[in-house]
Design an enzyme around this catalytic site. Structure first.
Site, PDB file in Angstrom:
ATOM      1  N   PHE B 240       0.818  -1.222   0.000  1.00 16.24           N
ATOM      2  CA  PHE B 240       0.000   0.000   0.000  1.00 16.24           C
ATOM      3  C   PHE B 240       0.852   1.272   0.000  1.00 16.24           C
ATOM      4  O   PHE B 240       0.415   2.311   0.485  1.00 16.24           O
ATOM      5  CB  PHE B 240      -0.974   0.003   1.191  1.00 16.24           C
ATOM      6  CG  PHE B 240      -1.838  -1.222   1.262  1.00 16.24           C
ATOM      7  CD1 PHE B 240      -2.760  -1.480   0.272  1.00 16.24           C
ATOM      8  CD2 PHE B 240      -1.714  -2.119   2.307  1.00 16.24           C
ATOM      9  CE1 PHE B 240      -3.549  -2.618   0.316  1.00 16.24           C
ATOM     10  CE2 PHE B 240      -2.488  -3.261   2.364  1.00 16.24           C
ATOM     11  CZ  PHE B 240      -3.423  -3.509   1.366  1.00 16.24           C
ATOM     12  N   GLY B 467       1.000  -8.021  -5.459  1.00 18.75           N
ATOM     13  CA  GLY B 467      -0.297  -8.641  -5.207  1.00 18.75           C
ATOM     14  C   GLY B 467      -1.340  -8.234  -6.227  1.00 18.75           C
ATOM     15  O   GLY B 467      -2.444  -8.769  -6.245  1.00 18.75           O
ATOM     16  N   ALA B 511       1.351   0.069 -17.327  1.00 25.43           N
ATOM     17  CA  ALA B 511       1.580   0.991 -18.444  1.00 25.43           C
ATOM     18  C   ALA B 511       3.060   1.046 -18.820  1.00 25.43           C
ATOM     19  O   ALA B 511       3.405   1.209 -19.984  1.00 25.43           O
ATOM     20  CB  ALA B 511       1.078   2.389 -18.082  1.00 25.43           C
ATOM     21  N   ARG B 630      -7.419   0.665 -21.261  1.00 25.22           N
ATOM     22  CA  ARG B 630      -7.797  -0.713 -21.559  1.00 25.22           C
ATOM     23  C   ARG B 630      -7.404  -1.605 -20.374  1.00 25.22           C
ATOM     24  O   ARG B 630      -6.341  -1.443 -19.787  1.00 25.22           O
ATOM     25  CB  ARG B 630      -7.026  -1.156 -22.784  1.00 25.22           C
ATOM     26  CG  ARG B 630      -7.410  -2.525 -23.267  1.00 25.22           C
ATOM     27  CD  ARG B 630      -6.399  -2.951 -24.312  1.00 25.22           C
ATOM     28  NE  ARG B 630      -7.023  -3.679 -25.389  1.00 25.22           N
ATOM     29  CZ  ARG B 630      -6.443  -3.836 -26.578  1.00 25.22           C
ATOM     30  NH1 ARG B 630      -5.287  -3.260 -26.833  1.00 25.22           N
ATOM     31  NH2 ARG B 630      -7.038  -4.540 -27.506  1.00 25.22           N
ATOM     32  N   ASN B 633      -6.404  -7.536 -17.705  1.00 25.53           N
ATOM     33  CA  ASN B 633      -6.896  -8.733 -17.020  1.00 25.53           C
ATOM     34  C   ASN B 633      -8.049  -8.330 -16.103  1.00 25.53           C
ATOM     35  O   ASN B 633      -7.834  -7.914 -14.961  1.00 25.53           O
ATOM     36  CB  ASN B 633      -5.762  -9.384 -16.219  1.00 25.53           C
ATOM     37  CG  ASN B 633      -6.111 -10.807 -15.795  1.00 25.53           C
ATOM     38  OD1 ASN B 633      -7.215 -11.289 -16.046  1.00 25.53           O
ATOM     39  ND2 ASN B 633      -5.155 -11.461 -15.145  1.00 25.53           N
ATOM     40  N   PRO B 634      -9.264  -8.409 -16.589  1.00 21.51           N
ATOM     41  CA  PRO B 634     -10.393  -7.814 -15.854  1.00 21.51           C
ATOM     42  C   PRO B 634     -10.603  -8.351 -14.434  1.00 21.51           C
ATOM     43  O   PRO B 634     -10.939  -7.581 -13.545  1.00 21.51           O
ATOM     44  CB  PRO B 634     -11.599  -8.138 -16.743  1.00 21.51           C
ATOM     45  CG  PRO B 634     -11.020  -8.311 -18.115  1.00 21.51           C
ATOM     46  CD  PRO B 634      -9.659  -8.920 -17.915  1.00 21.51           C
ATOM     47  N   VAL B 705      -4.726   0.478 -12.419  1.00 16.03           N
ATOM     48  CA  VAL B 705      -5.921   0.520 -11.574  1.00 16.03           C
ATOM     49  C   VAL B 705      -5.607   0.356 -10.090  1.00 16.03           C
ATOM     50  O   VAL B 705      -6.509   0.145  -9.293  1.00 16.03           O
ATOM     51  CB  VAL B 705      -6.947  -0.560 -11.997  1.00 16.03           C
ATOM     52  CG1 VAL B 705      -7.504  -0.258 -13.359  1.00 16.03           C
ATOM     53  CG2 VAL B 705      -6.330  -1.955 -11.950  1.00 16.03           C
ATOM     54  N   GLU B 707      -4.713   2.373  -7.666  1.00 12.10           N
ATOM     55  CA  GLU B 707      -5.020   3.384  -6.659  1.00 12.10           C
ATOM     56  C   GLU B 707      -6.354   4.095  -6.830  1.00 12.10           C
ATOM     57  O   GLU B 707      -6.974   4.521  -5.866  1.00 12.10           O
ATOM     58  CB  GLU B 707      -3.870   4.417  -6.635  1.00 12.10           C
ATOM     59  CG  GLU B 707      -2.637   3.795  -6.010  1.00 12.10           C
ATOM     60  CD  GLU B 707      -1.335   4.462  -6.390  1.00 12.10           C
ATOM     61  OE1 GLU B 707      -0.807   5.204  -5.562  1.00 12.10           O
ATOM     62  OE2 GLU B 707      -0.840   4.233  -7.504  1.00 12.10           O
TER      63      GLU B 707
END
Lengths: 334, 748
Positions: B240, B467, B511, B630, B633-634, B705, B707
C-alpha cells in the site's frame, strides 16, 4: 516474553496445589493456569504478564456442557466459547449467552477460548498493554495513563481515580444477566460464588479484579432455569460490524405477564469496569408495561451515575439507546 | 507507436499465474527465507518521542542466553547517507541512517539492535536494554492549518486567474476545513529483511515495492558498489505504498550481517509498523469554492498542510487533482508542511489524490446543497474541455460517462435530496457521490524475453508483483505477442539483478512494462526468424527474415500456412536452448512539457444505512465506474477496485492512528485497537470499467488501476452520511459520537 516452565496438571487437586504456591491469583501472578491461551499468551508476549510457571489444565476434563437436575445448565470451565455458543440447550434456553459469545472475537478465537478463561479476560485498555506507560492495574501505584489519555473505549461506570479500564467480555455480560454461579475449587475446598460477587470494582486496588485467591481453580459455571416464557437477547454496539470490543452492549432477560414486565434482568458491557448489573433499573421496570418511555426511564437510571472521561462521554447516550433497543427487542421476541 | 486493437488474450480474465504458489504456501515471502547460521535481530525502540539518549545499559541484555551482539551508535560501523539525487532515483523517506546520533525525534526510533540465536532471545534481550533519556516534550499536535510551517509561506502549487477576488465577489460559496488523521499502512505481511553478507556481496531478501531503488539506496548507505548488493522480493504480502522505499530496519539488518558475516533476519513487530515504517500524514485542508447560481464554478481554492517528521520533508501533494478535474477560470492551490515528533510519513495508496479528493469532493457536495442542485449535475456542468492547468488536451477522459453510467447503475434518478428521506426495511438510507481521478504515466523500463527450445518462454523484468497481478499481466503480453499459451510462460520479477523495471507505485507498472515487454518479445521472435534462415537443416535456410512471419509460436513463409514449422523445431535444428530479445521503453512521468494530460477517472456512488435508534452506520452498496484505459486482465483489475473500496470504508469510518500527546507514542498500535474494515464491513460492490484504450500512453492503451478505486470513496461516504443524517463530517474518521449530535438525535 520471559522463560517459563510449562507443566500439565494431572488432576484438579494437583492443579490447585501447584497454583496455591503463587504470589497472587490476580495481575502479576507468577504461577498461572493456562487453557485456550488466547488472552494470556498475548500479554506474556507484551511482558505485561510474566509468569514463571504455567499449569496446563486442558487435560482436566472440565469441558462438558450438561443439564442440571433442577433444569438449569452446568458449563465446564474448559468448554470452548464456540461449543457453548452452538450448544442446543444454550441456544434454546439462554439465547443471550449464545448471542453474546458469537458477537465476540473471531471464529478461530472462539474455537480456542474457554468459559473460565473468558471470565478472566483482561481489559483492552491500551495503557495496560504498554509496559512503557503508567498503569495501576499492571503496576500498582504507578498512576493511570488512561485518565487524560486515549480513553474512548474505556469505562464510565464503576471507575475510580486509579483505574477506568473496561471489562471487555461479552460472555460475562450475558452470564451476569443470567445470574451465573461460578464454582471454584480452592485449597480449602469447593465454593460457589454468584457472578455479582465475583468481580471487584477497581477502587484503590485495580490490580485485584476478582475474588480469586492462589490455588483457586474455576471448575464450572451453573445457570439456573429461567422462568417459563422469559425471553433473552444481547445487543452489541461497536464501530465496525465484527471483530471489535463493545462500545456498549446490553444483555436482557425479560418476561411479561398480563402486559406487564414481571421478570427483568439487565446487564451492560463496554461501559463498566466489571460486567454491569442494573438492579435499580430492573426494580423500576417491574410491574410496568414494556414501552419505549419506560425503557428510556430505566436506561436513565442505569447511566445516572456515569462518569465520562475526555473522549468517552458519548457512551452515556449510546448506552441508553443500546438498552432501550435491547429491551424492546426482548419485549417483542416471539 | 502502433495501436494494438485486437487480441485473443489482452482483455480476457486470466487466472493469476502465481495463484497456485500462494494458496499452496510454496511462494516464499521475504521472511520465509532461512539460511544455515541464520541469526535474528530485534531493535531497541525509543520510548520517548523527543530528547536524547544519555545512557544505554546493556549489562543485563549482554548476559542473556543466545545473545550474539548488541549494536548501537558507537559500534554499528559505517553507514552513509544517500547523496542528493536528481530525477527519480535513490529515494528513501527517512534519510538519516539508523543509530547516526543520540537524538530521538520520534517514538519508536531505533536506538540499538540486538542479534541473537533465536527471535525470542533477541526480543527478550532487546526489551532488557535499559535506556536513559534526557526528555523533552514532544509535539504531536493535530492542528496543522495555522501552525508554523517548514517554509515562511505555503508553497504555491497551481494558480490561474484571481481566485481571491472571485471568491470575494461570489454569489454562492463554500469555505470549510477538512481534516484527515494519521493512517498507518497495515499489510498483513510485516516489513522484513533477511540480509546475507558473504564477505563481498549482500543478498537482501526484502519486503520491497521497488527492488532496484532499494539496491541503489542500500549500496550507498553501506558504502559499496551497486553490483555488490542484490535485492530480492519475489512476493509481497502487500504494501500500500508503505514498502516503496527502504526503512531503517533494512539498513540495520544489512549492517548486522556485515558486522557478523552471518545471515541476519529482522522482522518488525506490528507495534513497530506504527512507528518507523511510514504512515499517511495527518492533513488539514481548507477548500473554498465559488459558483454562479446556476452552478458554474468561478473559483477553486485549496490550502493544505500535512505533518512531516523533524528531519525530513514529506509533501502529501493534496492538490494534484484539483487543478484539472473541473473547469474554473480562477484557481489557487497551496501546500505547506508542519514538523511533528513522528516518524517520517510516506505514500499511502493514492497519495495526494485520495486525501485531496476527500476534501474537494466533500466541498462539491456542500456546494451542490447550497445551490439546491443535484451533485451529479453539478459535476457534469463543470466538466472541462482541456486540462486548464497546463492548457493541454486530455489523452483520454470520460469523466462524464463515469458519472452518467454510475448514476444509471446505482438508480440515482430516484434519489430525493431531503435529509433522511429514503427509507428501506426500517432503516434510513443515504446516497452520496464523488468523482475521482489518478495520474497515468510510464517510467523507463527494460525487459527481456527468452523463447526456448521446449516451446516455452521466459520474461524477466526488475519490477515486482505486490499482489496486483503483474506476473499474470506480463505472461498475457508475451502470450499476445508470441502466441505461446500463458501456462508455458515463466515470469521472473522481484530481483534487482534483472533488467531495471518500474517501482510498484503510481499505478504505473502495467503501463510502463507493457511497451518494453512487447518490444522484447518482438525482438525475441526476430531472433527465432534469424535462426530459421541461418541454421543448417532449417526448411527456411537462406530465406530472408523478412520473408518469414512468427505466428502463434510457429514460423512460416508470409501468408503460407502450409509451410508452418514450430518455434521449438527451429531452435532444435539450430541447436540452441533459447533465443532472447530485449526491450526498453521511455518514461512519461515528470516530463517537463507534456503534450497530453494523462489521467484515469472514475465516479463513486455509495449507499449507507443509518439506524439512529442504535447509532449504527454501515456502508451497504457501492457502484464504481472507472475509466482507466484498456483493462488487460479484468478479474484482478476488479479485485483492485474492490479492495480499494473496502480500504475507503476504513478510511472514512474507522482508521486513525492516535498519538498520546504526553509521550508521543502511537498508542493504538495493534490490529484490535487500530480499527480497519473487516469482511463484515465490505459492502456490495459493483465495478464497471469503461475500457477505452488510451493509445497516447502506449500501444495497448493501458493505464493502471491500483489506486484510483480508493480515490473519492471517503467523500462519497461522508456525502451519503449527510444525506441520511444531516451531519456533515469534516474530520475523518466518521465516529458514532459525531452522529449522536443533536441533528440526528431524533429517533425515526
Amino acid at each position: 516474553m520471559e522463560l517459563f516452565k510449562l507443566v500439565a496438571a494431572r488432576n484438579i487437586p494437583d492443579a490447585v496445589k501447584a497454583q496455591a504456591a503463587a504470589n497472587t491469583a490476580q495481575n502479576g501472578a507468577d504461577i498461572r493456569f493456562i487453557a485456550g491461551g488466547t488472552n494470556l499468551i498475548d500479554y506474556m508476549k507484551l511482558n505485561v504478564e510474566r509468569p514463571k510457571q504455567l499449569i496446563d489444565i486442558n487435560g482436566l476434563s472440565l469441558d462438558r456442557i450438561e443439564k442440571t437436575q433442577d433444569g438449569g445448565l452446568r458449563i465446564g470451565a474448559l468448554a470452548r466459547n464456540a461449543d457453548v455458543a452452538h450448544d442446543p440447550i444454550v441456544k434454546e434456553q439462554y439465547p443471550v449467552l449464545s448471542l453474546a459469545l458469537l458477537s465476540g472475537a473471531s471464529p478461530q478465537l472462539r474455537n480456542m477460548a474457554t468459559t473460565a478463561g473468558n471470565l478472566l479476560q483482561k481489559t483492552r485498555c491500551v495503557y495496560y498493554r504498554d509496559t512503557a506507560t503508567a498503569c495501576n492495574k499492571r503496576e500498582p501505584g504507578s498512576g493511570c495513563s488512561a485518565i487524560g489519555g486515549y480513553n474512548r473505549m474505556l469505562a464510565i461506570l464503576g471507575t475510580s481515580e486509579h483505574c477506568i479500564a473496561t471489562n471487555p467480555s461479552d460472555q460475562n455480560v450475558a452470564l451476569t444477566a443470567l445470574e451465573a454461579v461460578i464454582h471454584i475449587q480452592g485449597t480449602k475446598g469447593q465454593r460457589a460464588v454468584p457472578i455479582a460477587e465475583f468481580y471487584l470494582v477497581p477502587g484503590t486496588t485495580p490490580e485485584r479484579e476478582t475474588v480469586l485467591e492462589p490455588g483457586d481453580l474455576i471448575t464450572h459455571v451453573t445457570l439456573a432455569k429461567l422462568p417459563t416464557g422469559a425471553k433473552s437477547t444481547y445487543l452489541k454496539l461497536r464501530d465496525r460490524a465484527s471483530y471489535e470490543f463493545a462500545l456498549a452492549s446490553a444483555a436482557i432477560v425479560m418476561k411479561q405477564e398480563g402486559g406487564k414486565i414481571d421478570f427483568i434482568r439487565i446487564a451492560m458491557g463496554g461501559v463498566g469496569t466489571k460486567p454491569w448489573r442494573a438492579t435499580e433499573a430492573e426494580a423500576a421496570l417491574r410491574g410496568k408495561s414494556a414501552t419505549a418511555e419506560n425503557f428510556r426511564d430505566a436506561a436513565e437510571i442505569v447511566l445516572r451515575d456515569a462518569t465520562p472521561q475526555s473522549q468517552n462521554g458519548f457512551k452515556i447516550e449510546l448506552a441508553k439507546r443500546c438498552l432501550v433497543h435491547a429491551m424492546s427487542q426482548a419485549s417483542q421476541a416471539a | 507507436m502502433q495501436e494494438i486493437t485486437e487480441s485473443k488474450i489482452i482483455g480476457v480474465s486470466t487466472p493469476r499465474v502465481d495463484g497456485p504458489l500462494k494458496v499452496s504456501g510454496i511462494a516464499k515471502y521475504a521472511s520465509d527465507h532461512h539460511f544455515p547460521g541464520l541469526l535474528y535481530a530485534w531493535p531497541v525502540c525509543a520510548t520517548i518521542a523527543n530528547g536524547t539518549v544519555t545512557n544505554l545499559n546493556l549489562s543485563e541484555a549482554e548476559k542473556m542466553s543466545g545473545v550474539v551482539a548488541i549494536y548501537h551508535r558507537a559500534n554499528i560501523g559505517p553507514l552513509y547517507r544517500v547523496p542528493p539525487a536528481t530525477g527519480f532515483s535513490l529515494i528513501l523517506d527517512e534519510k538519516r541512517p539508523p543509530l547516526e546520533d543520540d537524538v530521538v525525534r520520534y517514538y519508536g526510533q531505533y536506538v540499538a539492535v540486538v542479534v541473537a540465536q533465536t527471535v525470542e532471545q533477541a526480543r527478550a534481550a532487546a526489551e532488557s536494554v535499559r535506556v536513559t533519556y534526557s526528555r523533552q516534550k514532544p509535539d504531536v499536535s493535530e492542528k496543522l492549518l495555522g501552525s508554523p510551517l517548514t517554509t515562511e509561506k505555503p508553497d504555491q502549487k497551481s494558480k490561474r486567474g484571481d481566485a481571491a477576488s472571485a471568491l470575494q465577489s461570489a454569489q454562492v460559496k463554500v469555505d470549510e476545513i477538512y481534516t484527515i488523521p494519521v493512517e498507518t499502512h497495515n499489510p498483513i505481511e510485516l516489513h522484513a529483511s533477511v540480509a546475507v553478507y558473504d564477505g563481498q556481496k549482500y543478498t537482501l531478501y526484502e519486503t520491497s515495492q521497488a527492488v532496484v531503488n532499494h539496491r541503489d539506496v542500500l549500496a550507498q548507505m553501506l558504502g559499496v558498489p551497486t553490483e555488490q548488493v542484490q535485492v530480492i522480493t519475489r512476493f509481497l504480502g502487500s504494501g500500500f505504498g508503505g514498502k516503496l522505499w527502504p526503512w531503517p530496519q533494512s539498513i540495520l539488518a544489512a549492517a548486522c550481517s556485515r558486522n557478523l558475516e552471518r545471515p541476519v533476519k529482522l522482522v518488525v513487530s506490528r507495534q513497530m509498523m506504527f512507528q518507523s515504517v511510514g504512515h499517511r500524514p495527518a492533513i488539514d485542508q481548507r477548500i473554498q469554492l465559488a459558483a454562479t447560481p446556476d452552478g458554474k464554478l468561478t473559483a477553486v481554492g485549496q490550502d493544505y498542510v500535512n505533518h512531516t517528521s523533524i528531519l525530513d520533508d514529506y509533501d502529501e501533494g493534496c492538490g494534484e487533482i484539483t487543478p484539472f478535474i473541473y473547469s474554473t477560470p480562477n484557481l489557487l492551490v497551496t501546500g505547506g508542511l508542519a514538523r511533528r515528533n513522528v516518524g517520517n510519513p510516506t505514500a499511502m495508496r493514492g497519495p495526494g489524490a485520495v486525501p485531496g479528493l476527500y476534501a474537494l469532493e466533500s466541498a462539491m457536495d456542500e456546494l451542490a446543497i447550497a445551490l439546491k442542485m443535484d451533485p451529479v449535475a453539478l459535476r457534469l456542468k463543470n466538466e472541462p474541455e482541456v486540462d486548464e492547468s497546463l492548457e493541454i488536451p486530455f489523452s483520454s477522459r470520460h469523466m462524464k460517462e463515469c458519472l452518467t453510467v454510475g448514476a444509471e447503475k446505482f438508480g440515482w434518478s430516484s434519489r430525493t435530496p431531503e435529509i433522511g428521506s429514503i427509507k428501506q426495511d426500517g432503516v434510513t438510507l443515504g446516497w452520496g457521490v464523488a468523482a475521482c481521478s489518478w495520474l497515468a504515466a510510464r517510467t523507463e523500463t527494460e525487459a527481456t524475453v527468452e523463447l526456448r527450445q521446449d516451446g516455452s518462454a521466459r520474461v524477466a523484468c526488475g519490477t515486482q508483483d505486490i499482489g496486483g497481478g503483474t506476473y499474470t499481466v506480463l505472461a498475457q503480453v508475451v502470450s499476445h505477442e508470441t502466441g505461446i499459451p500463458v501456462n508455458k510462460i515463466e515470469v521472473v520479477l522481484g530481483d534487482s539483478a534483472l533488467p531495471p523495471g518500474p517501482i510498484s507505485g503510481g499505478s504505473w507498472v502495467t503501463a510502463s512494462v507493457t511497451p518494453s515487454v512487447l518490444e522484447a518479445a518482438q525482438n525475441a521472435t526476430k531472433s527465432v526468424l534469424l535462426a530459421a534462415v541461418k541454421s543448417d537443416g532449417s526448411p527456411f535456410k537462406d530465406k530472408k527474415p523478412d520473408d518469414l512471419e512468427f505466428i502463434d509460436g510457429t514460423i512460416r513463409l508470409k501468408g503460407q500456412s502450409a509451410s508452418t514449422v514450430p518455434m521449438s523445431e527451429i531452435l532444435r535444428i539450430a541447436r540452441v536452448k533459447s533465443v532472447s530479445g530485449s526491450g526498453k521503453s521511455q518514461g512519461t512521468f515528470g516530463e517537463a512539457k507534456p503534450k497530453y494530460s494523462f489521467h484515469s477517472y472514475g465516479a463513486q456512488f455509495v449507499e449507507i444505512t443509518w439506524q439512529p435508534e442504535i447509532a449504527r452506520l454501515r456502508v451497504s452498496r457501492v457502484v464504481t465506474v472507472i475509466d482507466a484505459g484498456r483493462i488487460i486482465n479484468p478479474a484482478p483489475a476488479r479485485n483492485q477496485i474492490e479492495g480499494a473500496v473496502v480500504m475507503g470504508v476504513g478510511m472514512a469510518m474507522f482508521e486513525e492512528t492516535m498519538y498520546d500527546p504526553r509521550s508521543g507514542a502511537p498508542i493504538n498500535n495493534n490490529l484490535a485497537d487500530y480499527v480497519m474494515a473487516v469482511n463484515a464491513d465490505s459492502p456490495k460492490i459493483d465495478v464497471t470499467f469503461l475500457d477505452y484504450p488510451d493509445y497516447k500512453l502506449n500501444a495497448l492503451g493501458v493505464r493502471g488501476v491500483g489506486e484510483i478505486g480508493l480515490a473519492g470513496i471517503a467523500a462519497a461516504i461522508t456525502n451519503a452520511v449527510y444525506h441520511a443524517t444531516g451531519v456533515r463530517v469534516r474530520n475523518l474518521p466518521i465516529r458514532i459520537e459525531d452522529l449522536l449530535a443533536p441533528k440526528s438525535l431524533s429517533v425515526a
